[in-house]
Design an enzyme around this catalytic site. Sequence first.
Site, PDB file in Angstrom:
ATOM      1  N   ASP A  69       0.820  -1.210   0.000  1.00 13.50           N
ATOM      2  CA  ASP A  69       0.000   0.000   0.000  1.00 13.50           C
ATOM      3  C   ASP A  69       0.851   1.256   0.000  1.00 13.50           C
ATOM      4  O   ASP A  69       2.074   1.190   0.174  1.00 13.50           O
ATOM      5  CB  ASP A  69      -0.967   0.006   1.201  1.00 13.50           C
ATOM      6  CG  ASP A  69      -0.327  -0.533   2.488  1.00 13.50           C
ATOM      7  OD1 ASP A  69       0.906  -0.479   2.610  1.00 13.50           O
ATOM      8  OD2 ASP A  69      -1.074  -0.987   3.367  1.00 13.50           O
ATOM      9  N   ASN A 138      -7.675  -2.868  14.469  1.00 13.59           N
ATOM     10  CA  ASN A 138      -9.067  -3.088  14.060  1.00 13.59           C
ATOM     11  C   ASN A 138      -9.215  -4.287  13.122  1.00 13.59           C
ATOM     12  O   ASN A 138     -10.283  -4.506  12.554  1.00 13.59           O
ATOM     13  CB  ASN A 138      -9.628  -1.832  13.383  1.00 13.59           C
ATOM     14  CG  ASN A 138      -8.907  -1.495  12.073  1.00 13.59           C
ATOM     15  OD1 ASN A 138      -7.989  -2.209  11.669  1.00 13.59           O
ATOM     16  ND2 ASN A 138      -9.319  -0.423  11.426  1.00 13.59           N
ATOM     17  N   HIS A 140      -7.470  -4.765  10.277  1.00 16.42           N
ATOM     18  CA  HIS A 140      -7.176  -4.554   8.852  1.00 16.42           C
ATOM     19  C   HIS A 140      -5.886  -5.254   8.464  1.00 16.42           C
ATOM     20  O   HIS A 140      -4.985  -5.453   9.288  1.00 16.42           O
ATOM     21  CB  HIS A 140      -7.161  -3.061   8.485  1.00 16.42           C
ATOM     22  CG  HIS A 140      -5.951  -2.280   8.912  1.00 16.42           C
ATOM     23  ND1 HIS A 140      -5.983  -0.927   9.144  1.00 16.42           N
ATOM     24  CD2 HIS A 140      -4.658  -2.635   9.125  1.00 16.42           C
ATOM     25  CE1 HIS A 140      -4.773  -0.497   9.467  1.00 16.42           C
ATOM     26  NE2 HIS A 140      -3.958  -1.513   9.479  1.00 16.42           N
ATOM     27  N   GLU A 145      -9.926  -1.827   5.561  1.00 16.53           N
ATOM     28  CA  GLU A 145     -10.544  -1.511   6.845  1.00 16.53           C
ATOM     29  C   GLU A 145     -11.824  -2.341   7.033  1.00 16.53           C
ATOM     30  O   GLU A 145     -12.341  -2.909   6.058  1.00 16.53           O
ATOM     31  CB  GLU A 145     -10.884  -0.014   6.890  1.00 16.53           C
ATOM     32  CG  GLU A 145      -9.692   0.913   6.662  1.00 16.53           C
ATOM     33  CD  GLU A 145      -8.724   0.977   7.836  1.00 16.53           C
ATOM     34  OE1 GLU A 145      -8.691   0.043   8.656  1.00 16.53           O
ATOM     35  OE2 GLU A 145      -7.977   1.968   7.934  1.00 16.53           O
TER      36      GLU A 145
HETATM   37  C1  F6R Z   1       1.498  -1.607   6.231  1.00 16.94           C
HETATM   38  C2  F6R Z   1       0.124  -2.089   6.303  1.00 16.94           C
HETATM   39  C3  F6R Z   1      -0.667  -2.083   7.561  1.00 16.94           C
HETATM   40  C4  F6R Z   1       0.135  -2.428   8.816  1.00 16.94           C
HETATM   41  C5  F6R Z   1      -0.741  -2.382  10.052  1.00 16.94           C
HETATM   42  C6  F6R Z   1       0.044  -2.619  11.315  1.00 16.94           C
HETATM   43  O1  F6R Z   1       2.020  -1.747   4.918  1.00 16.94           O
HETATM   44  O2  F6R Z   1      -0.391  -2.469   5.299  1.00 16.94           O
HETATM   45  O3  F6R Z   1      -1.743  -2.982   7.436  1.00 16.94           O
HETATM   46  O4  F6R Z   1       0.691  -3.702   8.673  1.00 16.94           O
HETATM   47  O5  F6R Z   1      -1.374  -1.139  10.129  1.00 16.94           O
HETATM   48  O6  F6R Z   1       0.934  -1.568  11.500  1.00 16.94           O
HETATM   49  P1  F6R Z   1       2.107  -1.670  12.579  1.00 16.94           P
HETATM   50  O7  F6R Z   1       2.968  -2.804  12.151  1.00 16.94           O
HETATM   51  O8  F6R Z   1       2.829  -0.356  12.481  1.00 16.94           O
HETATM   52  O9  F6R Z   1       1.445  -1.915  13.884  1.00 16.94           O
END
Ligand code: F6R
Length: 266
Positions: A69, A138, A140, A145
């Site tokens: 992403d 959450n 995701h 989301e």
């Molecule tokens: C990052 C991504 C997100 C993260 C998620 C957890 O490329 O796609 O889904 O993996 O938000 O973020 P952290 O690892 O910072 O807790």
Amino acid sequence: MEIHIVEDADAGATVVADVFTRTVQEAGDPGAVLGLATGSSPIPAYAELIRRHREEGLSFAGSRAFLLDEYVGLTAGHEQSYHRFIRENFIEQVDIDDAAVVSPDGAAIDPIAEAASYDRRIAEAGGVDLQILGIGSNGHIAFNEPGSSLNSRTRVVGLSRSTIQDNSRYFDSAADVPVRALSQGLGTILEARRIVLTATSAGKAAAIAQLVEGAISSRWPATVLQLHPDVVVVVDEAAGAQLQLAEDYRYARRLEIENPLDVTQG
Ligand code: F6R
């Protein structure tokens, strides 16, 4: 799913790096297609892979990579762009060709067209051999989301309030967090041949319990991974604390270590 509950992030990094190492070594020529995540969760695994590259000769030469992403509105050089993040935390310290690392262009004039072409580019590379994932509090994965279609493709998405809050730690304030992202879809992610998801800390415990033991639902998008045939989940004690069958997963891993499968036996 193969669930590993480990002592801490370093132990988790070893398990994740083992999956990467196996994938890279199995790919042979012309190299593996890696699906890379950003955020804090994969950093210890990237650090371990960098160490193996420097000290043990693990080579990523010929590998290509696709990011999950990118924030809409951030240029590649922006200090919070995922394009930059993955270079600083992984790519620049191993032997992957920078030009072979592809991410959605957050500064594209037409982000909808940019999203539409992304899945095609992944398919043209032969698909992703190994996708590494973190998980949001959450539930995701990438920026899918709650409420995302379980069959979604790469597209422009709005970030949820909880994600903006969670990610505001990287920006001056929550108001500076972009409100949209280009994100691989859940259907896109499911096409990866192998997936490893890693999480640490109590803030992820509810999402991990749903991912592993909850009903498949867009309420907790990561639950769609239950449909994938080759998923490894690596969590520390805190992130695994709400797993009802934690003892069973530990038992299964112990049995595997004590009784390795011998495929050479007739
Ligand atoms: C990052 C991504 C997100 C993260 C998620 C957890 O490329 O796609 O889904 O993996 O938000 O973020 P952290 O690892 O910072 O807790």
